[in-house]
Write an enzyme that holds these catalytic residues in place. Structure first.
Site, PDB file in Angstrom:
ATOM      1  N   CYS A 102      53.313  36.871  46.792  1.00 40.84           N
ATOM      2  CA  CYS A 102      53.005  35.696  45.958  1.00 40.84           C
ATOM      3  C   CYS A 102      54.244  35.104  45.279  1.00 40.84           C
ATOM      4  O   CYS A 102      55.040  34.471  45.960  1.00 40.84           O
ATOM      5  CB  CYS A 102      51.886  36.040  44.982  1.00 40.84           C
ATOM      6  SG  CYS A 102      51.030  34.560  44.391  1.00 40.84           S
ATOM      7  N   HIS A 202      47.291  39.397  47.181  1.00 34.53           N
ATOM      8  CA  HIS A 202      47.267  40.419  46.123  1.00 34.53           C
ATOM      9  C   HIS A 202      46.097  41.356  46.414  1.00 34.53           C
ATOM     10  O   HIS A 202      45.383  41.207  47.385  1.00 34.53           O
ATOM     11  CB  HIS A 202      46.982  39.780  44.761  1.00 34.53           C
ATOM     12  CG  HIS A 202      48.049  38.913  44.228  1.00 34.53           C
ATOM     13  ND1 HIS A 202      49.232  39.388  43.726  1.00 34.53           N
ATOM     14  CD2 HIS A 202      48.102  37.565  44.067  1.00 34.53           C
ATOM     15  CE1 HIS A 202      49.960  38.380  43.277  1.00 34.53           C
ATOM     16  NE2 HIS A 202      49.299  37.265  43.473  1.00 34.53           N
TER      17      HIS A 202
HETATM   18  N1  GLN Z   1      53.446  31.553  39.699  1.00 33.60           N
HETATM   19  C1  GLN Z   1      53.219  31.401  41.087  1.00 33.60           C
HETATM   20  C2  GLN Z   1      52.168  30.365  41.396  1.00 33.60           C
HETATM   21  O1  GLN Z   1      51.330  30.070  40.587  1.00 33.60           O
HETATM   22  C3  GLN Z   1      52.878  32.737  41.717  1.00 33.60           C
HETATM   23  C4  GLN Z   1      51.599  33.330  41.205  1.00 33.60           C
HETATM   24  C5  GLN Z   1      51.353  34.736  41.627  1.00 33.60           C
HETATM   25  O2  GLN Z   1      52.291  35.532  41.877  1.00 33.60           O
HETATM   26  N2  GLN Z   1      50.101  35.130  41.642  1.00 33.60           N
HETATM   27  O3  GLN Z   1      52.148  29.831  42.481  1.00 33.60           O
END
Ligand code: GLN
Length: 253
Positions: A102, A202
């Site tokens: 992510c 995730h």
């Molecule tokens: N901050 C990033 C986004 O919103 C990654 C989010 C995350 O790692 N879940 O795209």
């Protein structure tokens, strides 16, 4: 450094990047899976936790891991991470395994433009660009992937504002069966080059997808010791969690 299985004859050297800042949705759970699957097979694991301002020695690790994070945390690590970019790119070129989740995949690309319009430069390990949209892409995510000849289903959960677009020097990790994936439009998910995997999955990713865990471990052991055959494990529990995730994603569709 923390080590497990001190008596093991073969030990994987793992670099965990920014463990306290980049650990959203329990992404640290991926490390537990790596440690246990190695230990069950009699391998050792030496973990280096590398944070802000820490040196990253070239060719010191077989497996690198960067979890997800909020924009605020990504902002804190991005400037530091690019000081480590040439080591990470060199390690990828030399066949070391790398997993980016992510916020991790976003910073492993060329750059990430946040919702606030800030541009966070990435390491360029993966040929991809990310721009935040004004909605979040959330929910269960199921993809189909060809993992070195094995056609597999990979499951997890996604929550990101970033829309990621792949360049020509990477392949997608897989194709979206259910969920949004990289950008909600092209049905692609994640990215791959050499032994590097980036993904929005995730969950954390590895507990419910042991096939991905073992692929990373095979690559890491190969990097250190040459070719390796991993003894199969009893994955009954892991595969039933995997099946539940597929069923739940189907119901949500
Ligand atoms: N901050 C990033 C986004 O919103 C990654 C989010 C995350 O790692 N879940 O795209």
């Amino acid at each position: 450094m923390t080590s497990t299985s001190a008596h093991a004859t073969q030990t994987v050297r793992l670099c965990h990047l920014y463990p306290s800042l980049m650990n959203i949705y329990a992404d640290r759970g991926n490390i537990s899976v790596i440690a246990r699957r190695l230990q069950w097979r009699g391998f050792g694991l030496a973990i280096d936790e590398v944070g802000l301002g820490d040196d990253l020695a070239p060719d010191a690790h077989d497996l690198y891991y960067l979890g997800g994070g909020q924009d605020r945390d990504q902002n804190l690590v991005a400037a530091d991470l690019i000081t480590k970019a040439s080591v990470l790119r060199g390690a990828a070129d030399n066949g070391a395994a790398q997993l980016y989740v992510c916020g991790g995949i976003q910073l492993a690309g060329h750059g990430y433009e946040t919702v606030d319009g800030q541009y966070l430069e990435g390491t360029g390990v993966l040929d991809l660009d990310t721009v935040a949209g004004d909605t979040r892409l959330t929910g269960d995510l199921v993809i189909r992937a060809d993992l070195d000849g094995d056609d597999v289903t990979i499951v997890g959960y996604e929550n990101h504002a970033g829309r990621t677009y792949l360049g020509t020097a990477v392949d997608p990790l897989g194709r979206v069966v259910s969920g949004h994936g990289n950008n909600g439009t092209d049905r692609l998910e994640g990215a791959r080059r050499d032994h590097v995997i980036g993904t929005y999955l995730h969950g954390p990713l590895l507990p419910r997808n042991p096939v991905v865990a073992d692929l990373l471990l095979t690559w890491a052991l190969e990097h250190r010791y040459g070719s390796t055959e991993l003894r199969p494990l009893d994955d009954t529990l892991e595969l039933s969690a995997h099946a539940v995730a597929i069923e739940r994603a189907g119901q949500a569709r």
